[in-house]
Design a protein around this motif. Structure first.
Motif, PDB file in Angstrom:
ATOM      1  N   ARG A 107       9.998  19.072 -29.303  1.00 20.37           N
ATOM      2  CA  ARG A 107       8.946  19.031 -30.868  1.00 20.37           C
ATOM      3  C   ARG A 107       8.657  20.270 -31.195  1.00 20.37           C
ATOM      4  O   ARG A 107       8.266  20.738 -31.727  1.00 20.37           O
ATOM      5  CB  ARG A 107       7.752  18.582 -30.562  1.00 20.37           C
ATOM      6  CG  ARG A 107       7.746  17.055 -29.598  1.00 20.37           C
ATOM      7  CD  ARG A 107       6.468  17.144 -29.527  1.00 20.37           C
ATOM      8  NE  ARG A 107       6.238  16.254 -30.607  1.00 20.37           N
ATOM      9  CZ  ARG A 107       6.432  15.647 -31.424  1.00 20.37           C
ATOM     10  NH1 ARG A 107       7.188  14.236 -30.799  1.00 20.37           N
ATOM     11  NH2 ARG A 107       5.700  14.917 -33.216  1.00 20.37           N
TER      12      ARG A 107
ATOM     13  N   SER B  17       0.805  17.714 -30.768  1.00 20.25           N
ATOM     14  CA  SER B  17       1.928  19.046 -30.353  1.00 20.25           C
ATOM     15  C   SER B  17       2.008  19.578 -31.686  1.00 20.25           C
ATOM     16  O   SER B  17       1.689  18.894 -32.512  1.00 20.25           O
ATOM     17  CB  SER B  17       2.702  18.653 -29.351  1.00 20.25           C
ATOM     18  OG  SER B  17       3.843  19.461 -28.927  1.00 20.25           O
ATOM     19  N   ASN B  18       3.137  20.147 -31.400  1.00 19.64           N
ATOM     20  CA  ASN B  18       4.376  20.379 -32.844  1.00 19.64           C
ATOM     21  C   ASN B  18       4.442  19.307 -33.429  1.00 19.64           C
ATOM     22  O   ASN B  18       4.305  18.396 -32.535  1.00 19.64           O
ATOM     23  CB  ASN B  18       5.292  20.971 -32.644  1.00 19.64           C
ATOM     24  CG  ASN B  18       4.248  22.579 -33.330  1.00 19.64           C
ATOM     25  OD1 ASN B  18       3.963  23.277 -34.053  1.00 19.64           O
ATOM     26  ND2 ASN B  18       5.955  23.668 -32.830  1.00 19.64           N
TER      27      ASN B  18
ATOM     28  N   VAL C  55       7.529  17.107 -34.627  1.00 18.81           N
ATOM     29  CA  VAL C  55       9.150  17.246 -34.811  1.00 18.81           C
ATOM     30  C   VAL C  55       9.423  16.871 -35.970  1.00 18.81           C
ATOM     31  O   VAL C  55       8.717  16.123 -36.731  1.00 18.81           O
ATOM     32  CB  VAL C  55       9.322  15.722 -34.087  1.00 18.81           C
ATOM     33  CG1 VAL C  55       9.453  14.544 -34.088  1.00 18.81           C
ATOM     34  CG2 VAL C  55      10.850  15.642 -33.972  1.00 18.81           C
TER      35      VAL C  55
ATOM     36  N   ARG D  18       1.046  12.141 -31.313  1.00 14.41           N
ATOM     37  CA  ARG D  18       2.798  12.621 -31.810  1.00 14.41           C
ATOM     38  C   ARG D  18       3.125  12.120 -33.469  1.00 14.41           C
ATOM     39  O   ARG D  18       2.743  11.184 -33.355  1.00 14.41           O
ATOM     40  CB  ARG D  18       4.038  12.512 -31.026  1.00 14.41           C
ATOM     41  CG  ARG D  18       3.556  12.424 -29.180  1.00 14.41           C
ATOM     42  CD  ARG D  18       3.648  14.485 -28.750  1.00 14.41           C
ATOM     43  NE  ARG D  18       3.084  14.805 -27.841  1.00 14.41           N
ATOM     44  CZ  ARG D  18       2.053  15.382 -27.283  1.00 14.41           C
ATOM     45  NH1 ARG D  18       1.346  15.457 -28.470  1.00 14.41           N
ATOM     46  NH2 ARG D  18       2.205  15.672 -25.690  1.00 14.41           N
TER      47      ARG D  18
ATOM     48  N   ALA E 274       5.913  12.504 -36.138  1.00 15.42           N
ATOM     49  CA  ALA E 274       7.031  12.927 -36.832  1.00 15.42           C
ATOM     50  C   ALA E 274       6.862  12.952 -38.533  1.00 15.42           C
ATOM     51  O   ALA E 274       6.093  12.046 -38.804  1.00 15.42           O
ATOM     52  CB  ALA E 274       7.791  12.099 -35.912  1.00 15.42           C
TER      53      ALA E 274
ATOM     54  N   SER F  35       6.622   7.078 -33.431  1.00 12.49           N
ATOM     55  CA  SER F  35       5.232   8.901 -33.547  1.00 12.49           C
ATOM     56  C   SER F  35       3.872   8.088 -33.514  1.00 12.49           C
ATOM     57  O   SER F  35       3.834   7.248 -34.248  1.00 12.49           O
ATOM     58  CB  SER F  35       5.244   9.862 -34.300  1.00 12.49           C
ATOM     59  OG  SER F  35       6.576   9.910 -34.371  1.00 12.49           O
TER      60      SER F  35
END
Length: 354
Positions: free
Chosen positions: A83, A118-119, A121, A161, A163, A177
């Motif tokens: 990610r 989180s980051n 993707v 998460r 995306a 996601s």
């Protein structure tokens, strides 16, 4: 055996010595603070991993700055996650604190572990992808600026998460996601009859269409093709092989939002995400409409989900009707699942299947 350039290198050659020594012996791990993982071995050895947020598109100078930190505190060891987080691996808490101080000087956040976001993707976007319906890196920057606090703390019910895929080919894996943003085209490709013979092979262009929407031009004197709009699925396969059929459109292109996917098999099997917003306009550089919807969904989820409940599990518990009510997202005809042969999810009315 001599080294060759055939195939990937052996990952074991790149592991820190403490991981090689304790391979298969790790006893437990914990989160001392957001963005830091502590793993303890049966032998008493321990490692600290510092997770740092990073843009996907980076410069050589940026990578050199990261490598300098890794050389100073981690014996040169760092890794990029799937990610696009950067993880520094070291063997003491003091060195981990040094890494945190150094990355803070670079303006980089530490976080993305535990119950956090989180980051994101994401795919190539307007930077590289020829079939993009929206940007990726600019859109991600706008969203993460708004959700920054959820990266640097762990106060969400479960990890989330997100995306981004810049078109419906979805090389960003948005279908699994918690929150997903996908660029959508709404208008068929425009055929440039003057350039098509010089730039394209007509038989190859016709065969590139998965739905058979591209046909030879009905006028035999015109060496070109036509597109049946009722069959076009806006995938840009034709543009891939024929540059004389551009698909990008400043008005027709935009963004759709999906909710509820996950890869994890914990508590519930893996889930596919479902569309909740069929279209929002492209309004760079900050995409305020998209950012507002994403933030609203995250805020509602954070306030009403149970502990450890993923976003899709939360929606499944409260029902889609309540989800639309709580988030204030309008329900439209595009939400009705009426795909042919969709046995398990076939719906022809607005009545939801529980």
């Amino acid at each position: 055996m001599g080294r060759t350039d055939i195939g990937p290198p052996d990952y074991r050659e790149m592991l820190p010595d403490v991981i090689k020594k304790n391979y298969g012996k790790w006893k437990y791990h914990e989160n001392p603070r957001p963005g830091v993982l502590r793993h303890v071995s049966e032998t008493g050895d321990e490692i600290y991993t510092v997770r740092v947020g990073s843009p996907r598109l980076v410069s050589i100078d940026f990578v050199r700055d990261l490598c300098d930190i890794a050389d100073k505190y981690c014996d040169g060891h760092l890794r990029f996650t799937s990610r696009f987080n950067v993880e520094f691996i070291t063997d003491t808490r003091a060195k981990a604190d040094g890494v945190i101080a150094e990355v803070n000087k670079l303006g980089l956040p530490v976080g993305g572990t535990g119950n956090s976001i989180s980051n994101i993707v994401h795919t190539q976007g307007w930077i590289h992808c020829h079939s993009a319906a929206t940007d990726a890196s600019g859109l991600v920057k706008s969203v993460m600026d708004e959700l920054y606090d959820h990266f640097t703390n762990m106060k969400l019910p479960a990890y989330v998460r997100i995306a981004v895929a810049c078109c419906i080919n979805m090389c960003g894996a948005i279908h699994c996601s918690d929150l997903a943003i996908v660029g959508v085209h709404r208008r068929p490709p425009k055929v440039d009859n003057e350039k098509i013979l010089a730039q394209c092979e007509i038989p190859t262009t016709i065969q590139s269409c998965p739905t058979g929407a591209i046909r030879r031009h009905p006028d035999p004197n015109v060496k070109s093709v036509v597109v049946r709009e009722d069959l076009c699925m806006y995938c840009a396969n034709c543009f891939t092989v024929c540059p004389a059929m551009p698909l990008a459109d400043p008005v027709g292109d935009g963004v759709a939002i999906y909710v509820g996917g996950k890869v994890s098999n914990a508590r519930k099997p893996p889930m596919f995400s479902r569309m909740v917003v069929p279209f929002l306009p492209n309004t760079p550089p900050r995409w305020p409409e998209v950012v507002a919807v994403i933030k609203k969904i995250v805020d509602v989820y954070a306030g009403s989900a149970r502990k450890y409940e993923r976003m899709g599990e939360w929606v499944e518990r409260i029902g889609w009707e309540k989800f639309f009510k709580l988030t204030g997202i309008p329900f439209t005809e595009q939400h009705i699942d009426d795909f042919t042969h969709a046995v398990e999810t076939y719906r022809t009315t607005t009545q939801f299947k529980w």
